[in-house]
Design a protein around this motif. Structure first.
Motif, short mmCIF file in Angstrom:
data_model
loop_
_atom_site.label_atom_id
_atom_site.label_comp_id
_atom_site.label_asym_id
_atom_site.label_seq_id
_atom_site.Cartn_x
_atom_site.Cartn_y
_atom_site.Cartn_z
N ALA A 83 45.47 97.18 3.19
CA ALA A 83 46.41 96.59 4.12
C ALA A 83 45.75 95.53 4.98
CB ALA A 83 46.98 97.68 5.04
N SER A 84 46.51 94.56 5.40
CA SER A 84 46.01 93.53 6.29
C SER A 84 46.07 94.01 7.73
CB SER A 84 46.86 92.26 6.15
OG SER A 84 46.64 91.38 7.22
N PRO A 85 45.10 93.61 8.58
CA PRO A 85 45.16 93.99 9.99
C PRO A 85 46.43 93.48 10.66
CG PRO A 85 42.97 93.19 9.42
CD PRO A 85 43.86 92.91 8.25
N ALA A 86 47.02 92.45 10.07
CA ALA A 86 48.22 91.86 10.66
C ALA A 86 49.49 92.48 10.10
CB ALA A 86 48.23 90.34 10.42
N MET A 87 49.36 93.63 9.41
CA MET A 87 50.52 94.27 8.79
C MET A 87 51.60 94.56 9.83
SD MET A 87 50.57 97.60 6.35
CE MET A 87 49.98 96.62 4.97
N ALA A 88 52.85 94.50 9.38
CA ALA A 88 53.97 94.71 10.29
C ALA A 88 53.87 96.05 11.01
CB ALA A 88 55.28 94.64 9.50
N ASP A 89 54.34 96.06 12.26
CA ASP A 89 54.23 97.25 13.10
C ASP A 89 55.00 98.45 12.54
OD1 ASP A 89 52.62 95.91 14.85
OD2 ASP A 89 54.24 95.39 16.24
N ASP A 90 56.03 98.17 11.70
CA ASP A 90 56.83 99.28 11.21
C ASP A 90 56.32 99.83 9.88
OD1 ASP A 90 57.51 97.18 9.60
OD2 ASP A 90 59.69 97.41 9.83
N GLN A 127 35.59 103.44 1.90
CA GLN A 127 36.34 102.25 2.32
C GLN A 127 36.61 102.29 3.82
OE1 GLN A 127 39.85 101.45 -0.03
NE2 GLN A 127 38.79 101.84 -1.94
N ILE A 128 36.96 103.46 4.32
CA ILE A 128 37.17 103.61 5.76
C ILE A 128 35.89 103.28 6.52
CG2 ILE A 128 37.65 105.29 7.60
CD1 ILE A 128 39.52 106.70 5.53
N GLU A 129 34.77 103.79 6.02
CA GLU A 129 33.48 103.52 6.65
C GLU A 129 33.17 102.02 6.67
OE1 GLU A 129 28.82 105.01 6.28
OE2 GLU A 129 30.16 105.17 4.54
N SER A 130 33.64 101.32 5.64
CA SER A 130 33.38 99.88 5.53
C SER A 130 34.36 99.04 6.33
CB SER A 130 33.42 99.46 4.06
OG SER A 130 32.40 100.10 3.31
N GLY A 131 35.30 99.71 7.00
CA GLY A 131 36.22 98.99 7.89
C GLY A 131 37.57 98.67 7.31
N ALA A 132 37.92 99.26 6.16
CA ALA A 132 39.24 99.01 5.59
C ALA A 132 40.31 99.51 6.57
CB ALA A 132 39.39 99.72 4.25
N PRO A 133 41.30 98.68 6.89
CA PRO A 133 42.30 99.07 7.89
C PRO A 133 43.31 100.08 7.35
CG PRO A 133 42.83 96.92 6.99
CD PRO A 133 41.50 97.31 6.39
N ALA A 134 43.47 101.17 8.06
CA ALA A 134 44.46 102.19 7.68
C ALA A 134 44.79 103.00 8.92
CB ALA A 134 43.91 103.09 6.58
#
Length: 262
Positions: A25-32, A74-81
């Protein structure tokens, strides 16, 4: 020249995303939209639950399914979730120790069992007990499992085989897969005569049959913990987590063979 190069780079980026079996996901993903990293074995049940969540809340989910080990890295590497659902405690502990989850949101959501599967055609029941001749059953073929040093289903399977005293006889026959679903596919396609997967995976694939269930005491309890990630700023993450613990979501999990631990 510039246009052609840009086109090639775009195709490469898309190919990497698809090959990785994840949707980053992109950090700019929609708020909903709630972004979830979930163990591959959850796919059928969680897809169904998420459809209900969207129907009720008009909110969307984006889910990346893979081995818990790969998702934790991936989470450790900073993947946004926003949330992580692991297929074992160890990989949730891994991200927790690195302060990557909100500790007060962590809970044990589901339980599961591991089973021995074979291609459906001609499958015969196997009595899984101490010293059973798994090596003889596999013969010159391969025993499909998740990678035993990282994939939770593979670790559970190895523990069970060690407890039953047969690991040494089949260790050289193991085809270690990147996820439990990949191991399941090897059996379903007839590329391996037997495999060790979760009972929920077996239920999701009509190409395999369960020929035996491993005794619960032969391996550590199979527990799926869930938590909101520390970097999540999504106001809907908490509501989505509560939905996963609700009776409505529970129905989708139990239909696939999971047990409820909430």
């Amino acid at each position: 020249m510039t246009f052609h190069l840009l086109g090639r780079l775009t195709k490469i980026a898309v190919a990497v995303t698809v090959a990785g079996f994840t949707t980053i996901a992109s950090p700019a993903m929609a708020d909903d939209t709630v972004t979830v990293f979930a163990a591959a074995s959850l796919k059928n049940a969680l897809d169904a639950a998420n459809a209900e969540w969207t129907k009720e809340s008009a909110k969307q989910t984006t889910v990346s399914y893979a081995a818990s080990s790969a998702l934790a890295k991936q989470i450790e590497s900073g993947a946004p979730a926003d949330l992580f659902i692991s297929a074992d405690l160890a990989w949730m502990d891994y991200v927790a120790e690195k302060k990557l989850i909100k500790d007060d949101t962590r809970s044990n959501l589901l339980g599961n069992r591991i089973v021995l599967v074979a291609p459906k055609d001609g499958a015969k029941t196997v009595e899984i007990k101490e010293g059973f001749d798994l090596a003889g059953l596999v013969g010159d073929g391969k025993l499909a499992m998740g990678a035993v040093d990282s994939v939770p289903a593979g670790k559970y399977g190895k523990a069970a085989l060690e407890k039953l005293g047969v690991w040494a006889s089949v260790e050289g026959k193991v085809a270690g897969a990147e996820s439990v679903r990949a191991a399941l596919a090897l059996v379903s396609r007839g590329e391996a005569p037997y495999g060790i997967v979760y009972q929920t995976d077996a239920a999701a694939d009509p190409g395999v049959a369960v020929v035996g269930t491993f005794p619960e005491e032969s391996h550590p309890p199979i527990i799926y913990p869930v938590a909101i990630l520390s970097e999540s700023k999504n106001a809907d993450a908490a509501a989505y987590l509560e939905f996963l613990k609700s009776d409505k979501a529970a129905a989708f999990f139990t239909q696939q063979g999971f047990t409820l631990l909430k």
